[in-house]
Design a protein around this motif. Sequence first.
Motif, PDB file in Angstrom:
ATOM      1  N   ARG A  22     140.797  20.680  22.843  1.00 60.31           N
ATOM      2  CA  ARG A  22     140.836  19.215  22.791  1.00 60.31           C
ATOM      3  C   ARG A  22     139.436  18.645  22.952  1.00 60.31           C
ATOM      4  NH1 ARG A  22     144.977  18.423  27.340  1.00 60.31           N
ATOM      5  NH2 ARG A  22     145.431  20.623  27.246  1.00 60.31           N
ATOM      6  N   ARG A  23     139.157  17.645  22.159  1.00 53.72           N
ATOM      7  CA  ARG A  23     137.854  16.972  22.263  1.00 53.72           C
ATOM      8  C   ARG A  23     137.793  16.188  23.573  1.00 53.72           C
ATOM      9  NH1 ARG A  23     134.543  15.703  18.414  1.00 53.72           N
ATOM     10  NH2 ARG A  23     134.394  13.492  18.912  1.00 53.72           N
ATOM     11  N   GLY A  24     136.597  15.973  24.047  1.00 51.32           N
ATOM     12  CA  GLY A  24     136.417  15.135  25.236  1.00 51.32           C
ATOM     13  C   GLY A  24     137.123  15.674  26.468  1.00 51.32           C
ATOM     14  N   THR A  25     137.158  16.998  26.615  1.00 52.78           N
ATOM     15  CA  THR A  25     137.890  17.608  27.738  1.00 52.78           C
ATOM     16  C   THR A  25     137.026  18.654  28.439  1.00 52.78           C
ATOM     17  OG1 THR A  25     140.000  17.259  26.623  1.00 52.78           O
ATOM     18  CG2 THR A  25     139.974  18.979  28.296  1.00 52.78           C
ATOM     19  N   TYR A  27     137.190  22.104  30.451  1.00 50.06           N
ATOM     20  CA  TYR A  27     138.052  23.266  30.715  1.00 50.06           C
ATOM     21  C   TYR A  27     137.454  24.064  31.885  1.00 50.06           C
ATOM     22  CZ  TYR A  27     140.454  22.593  26.261  1.00 50.06           C
ATOM     23  OH  TYR A  27     141.215  22.080  25.233  1.00 50.06           O
ATOM     24  N   LEU A  28     138.266  24.282  32.930  1.00 51.83           N
ATOM     25  CA  LEU A  28     137.823  25.158  34.021  1.00 51.83           C
ATOM     26  C   LEU A  28     138.278  26.557  33.656  1.00 51.83           C
ATOM     27  CD1 LEU A  28     138.948  23.093  37.154  1.00 51.83           C
ATOM     28  CD2 LEU A  28     136.766  22.997  35.930  1.00 51.83           C
ATOM     29  N   VAL A  29     137.344  27.399  33.282  1.00 46.96           N
ATOM     30  CA  VAL A  29     137.726  28.729  32.786  1.00 46.96           C
ATOM     31  C   VAL A  29     137.458  29.791  33.856  1.00 46.96           C
ATOM     32  CG1 VAL A  29     137.349  30.479  31.002  1.00 46.96           C
ATOM     33  CG2 VAL A  29     137.294  28.047  30.396  1.00 46.96           C
ATOM     34  N   ALA A  95     131.455  11.470  25.444  1.00 49.05           N
ATOM     35  CA  ALA A  95     131.081  11.145  24.061  1.00 49.05           C
ATOM     36  C   ALA A  95     131.890  11.975  23.052  1.00 49.05           C
ATOM     37  CB  ALA A  95     129.589  11.373  23.863  1.00 49.05           C
ATOM     38  N   GLY A  96     132.773  12.864  23.542  1.00 44.97           N
ATOM     39  CA  GLY A  96     133.677  13.571  22.622  1.00 44.97           C
ATOM     40  C   GLY A  96     133.538  15.075  22.600  1.00 44.97           C
ATOM     41  N   GLU A  97     132.513  15.636  23.281  1.00 45.62           N
ATOM     42  CA  GLU A  97     132.362  17.098  23.239  1.00 45.62           C
ATOM     43  C   GLU A  97     133.348  17.767  24.202  1.00 45.62           C
ATOM     44  OE1 GLU A  97     128.245  18.846  22.653  1.00 45.62           O
ATOM     45  OE2 GLU A  97     127.759  16.912  23.554  1.00 45.62           O
ATOM     46  N   LEU A 120     134.073  14.149  39.646  1.00 45.14           N
ATOM     47  CA  LEU A 120     133.339  13.224  38.766  1.00 45.14           C
ATOM     48  C   LEU A 120     134.175  12.874  37.530  1.00 45.14           C
ATOM     49  CD1 LEU A 120     130.523  12.026  39.007  1.00 45.14           C
ATOM     50  CD2 LEU A 120     129.646  13.921  37.640  1.00 45.14           C
ATOM     51  N   CYS A 121     134.791  13.890  36.938  1.00 41.63           N
ATOM     52  CA  CYS A 121     135.640  13.648  35.758  1.00 41.63           C
ATOM     53  C   CYS A 121     136.802  12.734  36.133  1.00 41.63           C
ATOM     54  CB  CYS A 121     136.190  14.961  35.206  1.00 41.63           C
ATOM     55  SG  CYS A 121     134.955  15.941  34.345  1.00 41.63           S
ATOM     56  N   ALA A 122     137.405  12.984  37.296  1.00 44.90           N
ATOM     57  CA  ALA A 122     138.549  12.162  37.723  1.00 44.90           C
ATOM     58  C   ALA A 122     138.108  10.711  37.861  1.00 44.90           C
ATOM     59  CB  ALA A 122     139.115  12.698  39.031  1.00 44.90           C
ATOM     60  N   GLU A 123     136.930  10.502  38.442  1.00 46.53           N
ATOM     61  CA  GLU A 123     136.428   9.123  38.624  1.00 46.53           C
ATOM     62  C   GLU A 123     136.213   8.430  37.278  1.00 46.53           C
ATOM     63  OE1 GLU A 123     133.990  10.273  42.644  1.00 46.53           O
ATOM     64  OE2 GLU A 123     132.829   9.629  40.893  1.00 46.53           O
ATOM     65  N   ARG A 124     135.795   9.223  36.283  1.00 47.08           N
ATOM     66  CA  ARG A 124     135.468   8.626  34.980  1.00 47.08           C
ATOM     67  C   ARG A 124     136.624   8.700  33.980  1.00 47.08           C
ATOM     68  NH1 ARG A 124     129.353  10.322  33.467  1.00 47.08           N
ATOM     69  NH2 ARG A 124     130.048   9.318  31.568  1.00 47.08           N
ATOM     70  N   GLY A 125     137.763   9.172  34.434  1.00 46.99           N
ATOM     71  CA  GLY A 125     138.937   9.258  33.554  1.00 46.99           C
ATOM     72  C   GLY A 125     138.786  10.305  32.460  1.00 46.99           C
ATOM     73  N   ILE A 126     137.988  11.338  32.720  1.00 49.29           N
ATOM     74  CA  ILE A 126     137.786  12.410  31.728  1.00 49.29           C
ATOM     75  C   ILE A 126     138.841  13.494  31.950  1.00 49.29           C
ATOM     76  CG2 ILE A 126     136.196  14.284  31.055  1.00 49.29           C
ATOM     77  CD1 ILE A 126     133.885  12.370  31.780  1.00 49.29           C
ATOM     78  N   PRO A 127     139.570  13.888  30.901  1.00 45.95           N
ATOM     79  CA  PRO A 127     140.604  14.919  31.086  1.00 45.95           C
ATOM     80  C   PRO A 127     140.011  16.275  31.486  1.00 45.95           C
ATOM     81  CG  PRO A 127     140.784  13.864  28.915  1.00 45.95           C
ATOM     82  CD  PRO A 127     139.503  13.387  29.511  1.00 45.95           C
ATOM     83  N   VAL A 128     140.673  16.910  32.460  1.00 42.68           N
ATOM     84  CA  VAL A 128     140.269  18.257  32.903  1.00 42.68           C
ATOM     85  C   VAL A 128     141.500  19.142  32.821  1.00 42.68           C
ATOM     86  CG1 VAL A 128     139.305  19.631  34.798  1.00 42.68           C
ATOM     87  CG2 VAL A 128     138.720  17.216  34.615  1.00 42.68           C
TER      88      VAL A 128
END
Length: 298
Positions: A22-25, A27-29, A95-97, A120-128
Amino acid sequence: MSLTKDPELLYADEGEEKNKIRRGTLYLVTTPIGNLSDLSERAKKVLAGVDFVAAEDTRNSAKLLAMFDIKKPMVSYFEHNKRERGTIICDRIAAGESCALVTDAGMPGISDPGEDIVKLCAERGIPVTAVPGPCAAMTALTLSGLFTARFAFEGFLTTNKGERMKRLQYLKSDDRTLIFYEAPHKLKATLADLYEVFGDRSISLCRELTKLNEEIIRTTLGQAVTLYSEREPRGEYVLIVAGQSEQEAAENAFWSDMTIEEHVAHYIDEGKSKMDAIKACAKDRGLAKNEVYRVINQ
Ligand code: SAM
């Protein structure tokens, strides 16, 4: 491929759709903690499919990726650059990466810098999302032979002696199994401190998990101190320590040297009514109220 949701099936075949990057995500690998074969098929697909990889140690992770013929642009993300680098990584994802975060070994976020970037992602609404796999703590716990139903993960103890002893004193009355990470050069000191505070409890020393020299030593803290006065610690360790037993709790309790009469009197002195003092005393000792009542009215 169809989306199977058969309640009889433990593993739903969710098809390729679910595995699309998925774009803009973020991934904790999770990567192996010792055995290369533990890198999952999905982890390989995600590492090969994302736009870039953020790694705790880029040289280390480059070697891992090379073993699977994966070539990816990498940025470093570690303890001492995590603040500014975290923002830059999040900007790129926003930005979509797509980005895969990997740490030196195991599950990102467990005693390594993964935690901060997720915040940080949670604060900015970035999917993890996560690609799970081996974690040294869970692997050790399941191999320990100790009680696994309730446990507390403590990670690395601080090296500040005062703080460390304070933490151990705090943990002394915890009845859950305790999990510690430790480096070999600090193992002897840690075992000595654990023994000093917890006494001769059971411990499982789990070293070099999933590697050729994997070893689980199921012993007591006293014996572990003796053992490591005779041999040098080698490799990586997870220490699984038994929680406080009921017997230990009773021995350590403030009332352990009091008679039942003194115990009830203690609560009366604190301002409780006689009935409440009897109730509290009975609860502390795991007795029935009428047993306590009988003793003090003899
Ligand atoms: N994120 C990792 C995880 O999921 O377990 C832990 C990272 S932490 C920086 C590293 C510590 O994990 C080591 O010092 C050791 O205590 C423990 N550890 C990692 N791999 C291990 C292994 N193969 N055997 C025993 N302990 C291990």
